[in-house]
Design a protein around this motif. Structure first.
Motif, short mmCIF file in Angstrom:
data_model
loop_
_atom_site.label_atom_id
_atom_site.label_comp_id
_atom_site.label_asym_id
_atom_site.label_seq_id
_atom_site.Cartn_x
_atom_site.Cartn_y
_atom_site.Cartn_z
N PHE A 87 0.84 -1.20 0.00
CA PHE A 87 0.00 0.00 0.00
C PHE A 87 0.87 1.25 0.00
N PRO A 88 0.37 2.34 -0.58
CA PRO A 88 1.08 3.61 -0.44
C PRO A 88 1.25 3.92 1.06
N GLU A 89 2.42 4.39 1.45
CA GLU A 89 2.71 4.57 2.88
C GLU A 89 1.75 5.52 3.57
N TYR A 90 1.31 6.59 2.90
CA TYR A 90 0.42 7.54 3.57
C TYR A 90 -0.90 6.89 3.97
N ILE A 91 -1.33 5.88 3.25
CA ILE A 91 -2.58 5.20 3.60
C ILE A 91 -2.38 4.41 4.90
N ILE A 92 -1.30 3.65 4.97
CA ILE A 92 -1.02 2.86 6.16
C ILE A 92 -0.82 3.78 7.36
N GLU A 93 -0.15 4.90 7.16
CA GLU A 93 0.08 5.85 8.25
C GLU A 93 -1.22 6.49 8.73
N SER A 94 -2.21 6.61 7.85
CA SER A 94 -3.48 7.25 8.23
C SER A 94 -4.45 6.28 8.91
N TRP A 95 -4.21 4.98 8.80
CA TRP A 95 -5.06 3.97 9.43
C TRP A 95 -4.38 3.45 10.69
N ASP A 96 -5.20 3.10 11.69
CA ASP A 96 -4.63 2.28 12.76
C ASP A 96 -4.82 0.83 12.31
N LYS A 97 -4.24 -0.10 13.03
CA LYS A 97 -4.27 -1.51 12.61
C LYS A 97 -5.70 -2.04 12.48
N ASP A 98 -6.58 -1.69 13.42
CA ASP A 98 -7.97 -2.17 13.34
C ASP A 98 -8.66 -1.67 12.08
N GLN A 99 -8.43 -0.39 11.73
CA GLN A 99 -9.02 0.15 10.51
C GLN A 99 -8.50 -0.59 9.28
N ALA A 100 -7.21 -0.89 9.27
CA ALA A 100 -6.62 -1.60 8.13
C ALA A 100 -7.22 -3.00 8.00
N TYR A 101 -7.32 -3.73 9.12
CA TYR A 101 -7.91 -5.07 9.08
C TYR A 101 -9.37 -5.00 8.66
N ASN A 102 -10.11 -4.05 9.23
CA ASN A 102 -11.53 -3.92 8.88
C ASN A 102 -11.72 -3.60 7.41
N GLN A 103 -10.85 -2.77 6.85
CA GLN A 103 -10.97 -2.43 5.43
C GLN A 103 -10.76 -3.66 4.56
N ILE A 104 -9.77 -4.47 4.90
CA ILE A 104 -9.52 -5.68 4.13
C ILE A 104 -10.71 -6.63 4.22
#
Length: 187
Positions: A87-104
């Protein structure tokens, strides 16, 4: 004239050689123990049969990236998948881990058009990686295609801005846990 032609041919051969090396690094190779590894993905996993690779172009805003999806179809309604995304780094930096898992998980649910419901999500740890384990079951209220059986089980791990998603789709069988638990990084 001959010098320009020689330079052009050398450039073409160099580009083809670089492209060929990149393709070789993305293909899965078999280890002596029978597992498969991806040099470009930096992981090893125990597919029951040799997987095929699909590279999917994707985009968030103006940022383009690729999804590397390895699939092994072991029988009717028995599909093993391992994919990674940088993923583009700014996306990962803008999400916390729970948001990232939930999005997937939301993306996975949308991919199957609501035929599956998320029925389990819990933390998991393996080979020094922390992630989530998930299960989807057939949605009894959905318009389930005739003959579709089983569910989805999987795991998601993040390493920096890279996500690894391991998924099994199909009917329950013994190899699922071995497959999911075999995932580890090469380095």
């Amino acid at each position: 004239m001959n010098r320009n032609l020689l330079i052009l041919l050398l450039t073409i051969f160099t580009l083809n050689s670089c492209q060929s090396q990149t393709k070789d690094k993305t293909k899965m190779k078999k280890t002596e123990s029978g597992e498969f590894y991806s040099e470009s993905g930096n992981f090893i996993i125990d597919f029951p049969i040799k997987p095929t690779l699909r590279v999917i172009d994707n985009q968030i805003g103006m940022d383009k990236y690729k999804i590397y999806n390895y699939q092994a179809v072991a029988g009717q309604q028995m599909i093993y998948m391992a994919e990674y995304i940088d993923f583009p780094e700014y996306i990962i930096e803008s999400w916390d881990k729970d948001q990232a898992y939930n999005q997937i998980l939301k993306t996975l649910e949308a991919k199957y058009g609501g035929v599956f419901d998320l029925t389990k999500k819990e933390p998991t740890e393996q080979n020094n990686l922390n992630g989530i384990y998930f299960e989807f079951s057939l949605n009894p209220n959905a318009n389930v295609p005739k003959g579709m059986k089983g569910g989805i089980k999987g795991k998601v791990f993040f390493v920096g801005n890279r996500s690894y998603q391991l998924t099994y789709f199909g009917e329950e069988q013994e190899l699922i846990e071995n497959y999911l638990n075999s995932f580890r990084l090469l380095k």
